[in-house]
Write an enzyme that holds these catalytic residues in place. Structure first.
Site, PDB file in Angstrom:
ATOM      1  CD1 TRP A 160      25.452  34.421  -6.327  1.00  0.00           C
ATOM      2  CD2 TRP A 160      26.332  32.377  -6.151  1.00  0.00           C
ATOM      3  NE1 TRP A 160      26.622  34.531  -5.625  1.00  0.00           N
ATOM      4  CE2 TRP A 160      27.190  33.292  -5.503  1.00  0.00           C
ATOM      5  CE3 TRP A 160      26.679  31.045  -6.178  1.00  0.00           C
ATOM      6  CZ2 TRP A 160      28.374  32.905  -4.886  1.00  0.00           C
ATOM      7  CZ3 TRP A 160      27.863  30.650  -5.558  1.00  0.00           C
ATOM      8  CH2 TRP A 160      28.694  31.581  -4.912  1.00  0.00           C
TER       9      TRP A 160
ATOM     10  CG  ASN B 142      25.146  23.640 -20.801  1.00  0.00           C
ATOM     11  OD1 ASN B 142      25.489  23.881 -19.642  1.00  0.00           O
ATOM     12  ND2 ASN B 142      25.521  24.384 -21.828  1.00  0.00           N
TER      13      ASN B 142
ATOM     14  CD1 TRP C 254      24.201  26.505 -10.063  1.00  0.00           C
ATOM     15  CD2 TRP C 254      22.853  28.284  -9.896  1.00  0.00           C
ATOM     16  NE1 TRP C 254      22.910  26.071 -10.154  1.00  0.00           N
ATOM     17  CE2 TRP C 254      22.056  27.130 -10.047  1.00  0.00           C
ATOM     18  CE3 TRP C 254      22.214  29.514  -9.777  1.00  0.00           C
ATOM     19  CZ2 TRP C 254      20.653  27.171 -10.082  1.00  0.00           C
ATOM     20  CZ3 TRP C 254      20.821  29.567  -9.809  1.00  0.00           C
ATOM     21  CH2 TRP C 254      20.057  28.420  -9.961  1.00  0.00           C
TER      22      TRP C 254
ATOM     23  CD  GLU D 166      30.875  22.746 -23.871  1.00  0.00           C
ATOM     24  OE1 GLU D 166      30.640  23.039 -22.686  1.00  0.00           O
ATOM     25  OE2 GLU D 166      30.987  23.612 -24.774  1.00  0.00           O
TER      26      GLU D 166
ATOM     27  CD1 TRP E 128      33.747  25.163 -22.130  1.00  0.00           C
ATOM     28  CD2 TRP E 128      33.828  26.453 -20.281  1.00  0.00           C
ATOM     29  NE1 TRP E 128      33.598  26.482 -22.511  1.00  0.00           N
ATOM     30  CE2 TRP E 128      33.645  27.288 -21.398  1.00  0.00           C
ATOM     31  CE3 TRP E 128      33.910  27.037 -19.022  1.00  0.00           C
ATOM     32  CZ2 TRP E 128      33.535  28.679 -21.287  1.00  0.00           C
ATOM     33  CZ3 TRP E 128      33.811  28.409 -18.909  1.00  0.00           C
ATOM     34  CH2 TRP E 128      33.632  29.215 -20.030  1.00  0.00           C
TER      35      TRP E 128
ATOM     36  CD1 TRP F 289      22.689  38.118  -2.895  1.00  0.00           C
ATOM     37  CD2 TRP F 289      21.847  38.034  -4.962  1.00  0.00           C
ATOM     38  NE1 TRP F 289      23.738  37.944  -3.777  1.00  0.00           N
ATOM     39  CE2 TRP F 289      23.245  37.887  -5.053  1.00  0.00           C
ATOM     40  CE3 TRP F 289      21.104  38.019  -6.145  1.00  0.00           C
ATOM     41  CZ2 TRP F 289      23.921  37.740  -6.256  1.00  0.00           C
ATOM     42  CZ3 TRP F 289      21.776  37.867  -7.348  1.00  0.00           C
ATOM     43  CH2 TRP F 289      23.170  37.735  -7.398  1.00  0.00           C
TER      44      TRP F 289
END
Ligand SMILES: Cc1cc2nc3c(=O)[nH]c(=O)nc-3n(C[C@H](O)[C@H](O)[C@H](O)COP(=O)(O)OP(=O)(O)OC[C@H]3O[C@@H](n4cnc5c(N)ncnc54)[C@H](O)[C@@H]3O)c2cc1C
Length: 471
Positions: free
Chosen positions: A364, A346, A387, A279, A282, A311
């Protein structure tokens, strides 16, 4: 030699390469922090994060004082003023060398380039370091010489290039000679608009506390991380993100201490430890994405075709989502956790972001900004990455037709409904069998809202919108 260390996203003494170099090379060391309320507003920094940051700057000042390093805080109207502020201080104090740790972000990088030019013209030495990542952004390239845009091969290269020398971070600080300057921290007006309801007791201040939290986490919980990390009621994750986001603790310190619990094995041994380190990689991956693909910092999606998505926007739905009143208990619990803690688990970040961008079909970028405005761990690259992953507009993102069903997620990851009960007070007495999707009768008895949308129809609407943009 008289040096200046410019603190930015590195509010710590431990594993701070810029501070270490300045201390190793100079007799007299000064420190500066540039505070800009305008800039923080521009970057949507949450007021709980600003409050936490100020408290941590104060804690840092105390540690620096023990080393006879005075911390000067200077107010700025915005980043473009920072280079001239630094130069003025250098001239006033006859500083010869400047040190800082690199920050990620387009604005930050161009500000630093401007400062470098200014210092060069004025014959001032400067040294810069990487303190947020193990490998400088852009180190790894694919066979075709391109930056990685998929996590797994990036991680593979990261592991292949890793060696323990990278974690050679221990440093013994010795007090510097006393200067005639003293810190202005007590008189500085850290003005900001406090508009949060976060319980700040959840986030003890200072790097000692961060290191204590790390130690406590690594003593026990990390060994169950692979199993517990998806269950929001279990405190199975480290909650170190606010400290990492502001640089109160370093990723190298986290990885080094974690490896000590796993015989220094990076890719084998304790699953909890290796998954947890994953992580942190990441985090580094998203910093690489931001640096290699500047468009993501300019509000652009990574997947260019998704620019064409139409959107929609529905004010009532938007308000319901923000206030945890969508009528989907897990979503509402998560959004209320965000408001009360400045942090969200998370798994739930993914669930609420997917609900926002797929079921609600909202842009988003709106959700990304709302998160930044409310997260105590707001970190542009991780937030943008999260996102864009959830909305399937990003690198290595969830396929657009894979849409989490919030009711199934609720049954899978909060099976007893304990997380929902903790945060959605109206539902605290509802039985386990009804908690994930209460009947209309229960909703009306508990004064809990009906669902703001139809899951099936909204799912199909999202898939149509993506298909249309693709063709
Ligand atoms: C929509 C969305 C928005 C997010 N916004 C942010 C944000 O603004 N700031 C932020 O730090 N993280 C963000 N994340 C990533 C992740 O949710 C948090 O880092 C994590 O929940 C923090 O909790 P922890 O410290 O207990 O993590 P742990 O599970 O203990 O992990 C250790 C550290 O690894 C890093 N990390 C963990 N998961 C991720 C991830 N998926 N991506 C990048 N880094 C990760 C964090 O620095 C974290 O502190 C976001 C994820 C999503 C899906």
């Amino acid at each position: 030699m008289k040096s200046l260390v410019w603190f930015r996203n590195d509010l710590r003494i431990d594993d701070n390469p810029a501070l270490q170099a300045a201390c190793a090379e100079s007799e007299e060391v000064h420190a500066i922090y540039i505070y800009s309320n305008n800039q923080m507003e521009l970057h949507d920094e949450a007021s709980c994060k600003i409050e936490f940051m100020i408290a941590n700057i104060k804690s840092l000042e105390k540690s620096l004082d023990e080393l006879n390093i005075p911390l000067t805080i200077i107010d700025s109207d915005g980043m473009n003023h920072d280079p001239s502020i630094i130069l003025k201080l250098i001239n006033e104090r006859t500083i010869t060398n400047v040190y800082w740790n690199n920050q990620f972000g387009i604005d930050e990088e161009s500000r630093d380039e401007e400062l470098q030019e200014l210092l060069t013209i004025n014959d001032i030495n400067f040294s810069t370091y990487d303190s947020q990542v193990l490998f400088p952004a852009g180190t790894f390239k694919t066979g075709e010489g391109k930056p990685y845009s998929v996590f797994t091969p990036f991680k593979k290269r990261w592991v292949e290039n890793f060696n323990l020398d990278l974690l050679d971070i221990e440093f013994k600080y010795m007090p510097k000679i006393k200067t005639t300057v003293s810190s202005n921290i007590d008189s500085f007006d850290f003005f900001f608009n406090k508009d949060h309801s976060v319980d700040m007791n959840l986030w003890p201040v200072g790097e000692e506390e961060a290191l204590k939290n790390l130690k406590k986490y690594l003593d026990k919980k990390i060994f169950n991380y692979a199993k517990d990390r998806n269950d929001p009621i279990i405190e199975g994750t480290s909650r170190l993100s606010p400290y990492l986001a502001l640089g109160i603790i370093s990723p190298k310190r986290c990885i080094l201490e974690a490896l000590k619990k796993n015989n220094f094995e990076l890719d084998s041994g304790e699953k909890g430890v290796t998954k947890w380190i994953d992580e942190i990689v990441w985090r580094e991956f998203y910093k690489n994405i931001m640096s290699s693909f500047p468009r993501v910092s300019k509000g652009k999606p990574f997947q260019e075709y998704t620019n064409k998505i139409k959107w929609r926007f529905n004010e009532e739905e938007y308000e319901a989502w923000k206030n945890g009143k969508t009528g989907f208990p897990l979503i509402d619990a998560a959004m209320r956790q965000l408001k009360s803690e400045g942090w969200m688990h998370n798994r739930l970040r993914m669930v609420v972001a997917m609900f926002f961008t797929k079921n609600m079909l909202h842009d988003w970028r709106l959700g990304e900004a709302f998160f930044m405005q409310n997260l105590i761990d707001g970190d542009f690259s991780s937030n943008n990455g999260g996102w864009q992953w959830s909305s399937s507009t990003g690198t290595d993102a969830a396929p657009y037709f894979r849409i989490f069903n919030p009711l199934t997620q609720s049954k899978n990851f909060d099976s007893d409904g304990l997380f929902i009960k903790k945060y959605v007070d109206e539902l605290k007495d509802v039985e386990k069998k009804d908690i994930h999707d209460p009947s209309n009768e229960i909703r009306s008895m508990c004064d809990y809202p009906t669902q703001i949308l139809d899951l099936k129809k909204s799912r199909l609407r999202a898939i149509d919108a993506f298909n249309e943009a693709k063709n």
